[in-house]
Design a protein around this motif. Structure first.
Motif, PDB file in Angstrom:
ATOM      1  N   MET A  12       0.736  -1.076  -0.149  1.00  0.00           N
ATOM      2  CA  MET A  12       0.162   0.189   0.130  1.00  0.00           C
ATOM      3  C   MET A  12       1.051   1.161   0.332  1.00  0.00           C
ATOM      4  O   MET A  12       0.337   2.348  -0.543  1.00  0.00           O
ATOM      5  CB  MET A  12      -0.867  -0.251   1.129  1.00  0.00           C
ATOM      6  CG  MET A  12      -1.954  -1.111   0.936  1.00  0.00           C
ATOM      7  SD  MET A  12      -2.869  -0.995  -0.349  1.00  0.00           S
ATOM      8  CE  MET A  12      -3.941   0.600   0.028  1.00  0.00           C
ATOM      9  N   GLU A  13       2.089   1.247   0.400  1.00  0.00           N
ATOM     10  CA  GLU A  13       2.993   2.365   0.484  1.00  0.00           C
ATOM     11  C   GLU A  13       2.927   2.941  -0.693  1.00  0.00           C
ATOM     12  O   GLU A  13       3.609   3.866  -1.079  1.00  0.00           O
ATOM     13  CB  GLU A  13       4.303   2.073   1.432  1.00  0.00           C
ATOM     14  CG  GLU A  13       3.952   1.821   3.025  1.00  0.00           C
ATOM     15  CD  GLU A  13       3.866   0.515   3.127  1.00  0.00           C
ATOM     16  OE1 GLU A  13       3.754  -0.404   2.214  1.00  0.00           O
ATOM     17  OE2 GLU A  13       3.635   0.089   4.332  1.00  0.00           O
ATOM     18  N   ASN A  44       2.005   6.418  -1.826  1.00  0.00           N
ATOM     19  CA  ASN A  44       2.936   7.559  -1.444  1.00  0.00           C
ATOM     20  C   ASN A  44       4.195   7.812  -2.158  1.00  0.00           C
ATOM     21  O   ASN A  44       5.052   8.758  -1.991  1.00  0.00           O
ATOM     22  CB  ASN A  44       3.203   7.651   0.154  1.00  0.00           C
ATOM     23  CG  ASN A  44       2.125   8.037   0.786  1.00  0.00           C
ATOM     24  OD1 ASN A  44       1.081   8.722   0.185  1.00  0.00           O
ATOM     25  ND2 ASN A  44       1.929   7.897   2.164  1.00  0.00           N
TER      26      ASN A  44
HETATM   27  C1  LIG Z   1       0.899   8.209   2.770  1.00  0.00           C
HETATM   28  O1  LIG Z   1       1.059   9.431   3.521  1.00  0.00           O
HETATM   29  C2  LIG Z   1       0.084   9.974   4.135  1.00  0.00           C
HETATM   30  C3  LIG Z   1       0.611  11.224   4.845  1.00  0.00           C
HETATM   31  O2  LIG Z   1       2.044  11.228   5.107  1.00  0.00           O
HETATM   32  C4  LIG Z   1      -0.330   8.834   5.327  1.00  0.00           C
HETATM   33  O3  LIG Z   1      -0.935   9.542   6.503  1.00  0.00           O
HETATM   34  C5  LIG Z   1      -0.410   7.786   4.845  1.00  0.00           C
HETATM   35  O4  LIG Z   1      -0.747   6.839   5.928  1.00  0.00           O
HETATM   36  C6  LIG Z   1       0.306   7.138   4.060  1.00  0.00           C
HETATM   37  N1  LIG Z   1      -0.006   5.800   3.240  1.00  0.00           N
HETATM   38  C7  LIG Z   1       0.495   4.853   3.346  1.00  0.00           C
HETATM   39  C8  LIG Z   1      -0.143   3.643   2.542  1.00  0.00           C
HETATM   40  O5  LIG Z   1       1.576   4.444   3.876  1.00  0.00           O
END
Ligand SMILES: *[C@@H]1O[C@H](CO)[C@@H](O)[C@H](O)[C@H]1NC(C)=O
Length: 376
Positions: free
Chosen positions: A163-164, A167
């Motif tokens: 999922m990361e 970002n």
């Molecule tokens: C992506 O970044 C946002 C803000 O920094 C954060 O809230 C979110 O959890 C992140 N998503 C993942 C899937 O790590």
């Protein structure tokens, strides 16, 4: 026959007939005005017919992806997740993997029960080399046939996507050139600073010149759901358009970005994936490999564009065309004059006059004789 020849060997010349009619005069001027307005408004101002166009844009694209994610309790960075590593205009970010470790050349049962059933096996079922032996598993419904090759065979169970990746950021450096005008420019604004590049993120309204794109944003701009594309893979285009009027200053020639998903959704062949392997050798000489089926989002950076600039030749051609077309007003007025106006017959008689050669001679003879008598 002779009439035909006579009409062929006759010469037509124009004779101006001035018609003092308000209606006709008005119609003539209005038609001329409309034609002139069309050429000035549409052809010259809107279609810019005074310019030449160069669509043979030359472009280079360099990309760089940043980010890291967790897969199966392992931290993965872009070296693990981006392929190929060169930073070309087409690259994939892996969102999910099916890893089959320690494969070696051996005999082993196929995992999928569907493949073991000969009735469901299509041409692709014979990609593997069968040993001819089939083994019954403890579960009597499934029977597995043995295959020769890299064993154990790939396990087709899918885990949750990384999922990361949502970002991750994509940095795009694009330089273009219009060879016809010798004009070159890049997508990094000249006044851009290092700090701006570190923090900015592209947005279709708020930040249109930031060259850094968040994967999640790109998918949102392409109206795609991150989770479903991460699960099955897909192909997304990042389009960079350079539409430039080079008669204006260089600062007005800027890229515009748009995003669209390229692979059509269908149920038979879903998404996008590819396989690759890492090979190694044990101390005893046995060759092993780790097979990776990568489910990925493939990004295609597509650059298109057209530049226009003033040029004398199309300008002259279009001016001549405009002036010639203004004369078309008389055609319409002639039709009205000769058919619909009161006294059309008289106008016709005035407009088309036939002159016979013999008659002319007679008249000149008469004229000379009268002249002679006057002189006498
Ligand atoms: C992506 O970044 C946002 C803000 O920094 C954060 O809230 C979110 O959890 C992140 N998503 C993942 C899937 O790590």
């Amino acid at each position: 026959m002779s009439a035909c020849i006579a009409s062929f060997f006759s010469y037509e010349t124009t004779k101006s007939v001035v018609v003092k009619s308000w209606t006709l005069g008005l119609i003539n001027r209005i038609v001329q005005l409309l034609i002139l307005a069309y050429f000035i408004g549409w052809v010259f101002l809107h279609e810019k017919a005074y310019q030449v166009q160069d669509t043979a844009i030359e472009s280079s694209v360099v990309t760089k992806v940043k980010g890291s994610g967790v897969y199966n309790k392992t931290i993965m960075d872009i070296t693990d997740l981006v392929s190929p590593p060169q930073g070309s205009s087409v690259f994939s970010i892996i969102t999910n993997m099916i890893i089959t470790e320690d494969q070696k050349q051996d005999h082993c049962p196929e995992v999928s029960s569907a493949r073991a059933d000969p009735s469901t096996r299509g041409p692709s079922g014979h990609i593997r080399i069968m040993t001819g032996r089939c083994v019954n598993s403890s579960n009597s419904v499934d029977s597995f046939c043995e295959v020769k090759g890299w064993c154990p065979t790939e396990n087709d169970t899918v885990t949750t996507p990384i999922m990361e990746v949502e970002n991750f950021t994509i940095f795009i450096k694009n330089n273009i050139r219009f060879p016809m005008f010798g004009f070159a420019k890049g997508n990094l604004q000249p006044d851009i600073t290092q700090d701006f590049l570190k923090t900015c993120s592209f947005h279709t309204q708020d930040n249109i010149y930031c060259p850094i794109f968040k994967v999640g944003d790109v998918l949102r701009f392409a109206q795609q759901d991150f989770y479903s594309i991460a699960k099955h893979g897909g192909v997304v285009a990042i389009k960079i358009g350079w539409v430039c009027d080079l008669d204006k200053s260089e600062e007005f020639c800027n890229p515009s970005y748009s995003f669209v998903r390229l692979d059509k959704k269908n149920n038979v062949s879903k998404g996008y994936n590819f396989r690759y392997a890492k090979y190694y050798k044990a101390e005893n000489g046995t060759k092993y490999r780790t097979l990776i089926k990568a489910i990925a989002i493939r990004f295609d950076v597509i650059v298109y564009g057209a530049a226009r600039k003033f040029n004398v030749i199309p300008t002259l051609i279009n001016i001549v065309a405009a002036l010639t077309s203004v004369g078309l007003g008389t055609v319409l007025c002639d039709i009205i004059l000769l058919n619909f106006l009161k006294g059309a017959q008289q106008y016709k008689a005035k407009k088309f006059e036939e002159v016979e050669e013999e008659e002319l001679e007679k008249q000149t003879m008469k004229l000379t004789s009268t002249l002679d008598s006057i002189v006498d």
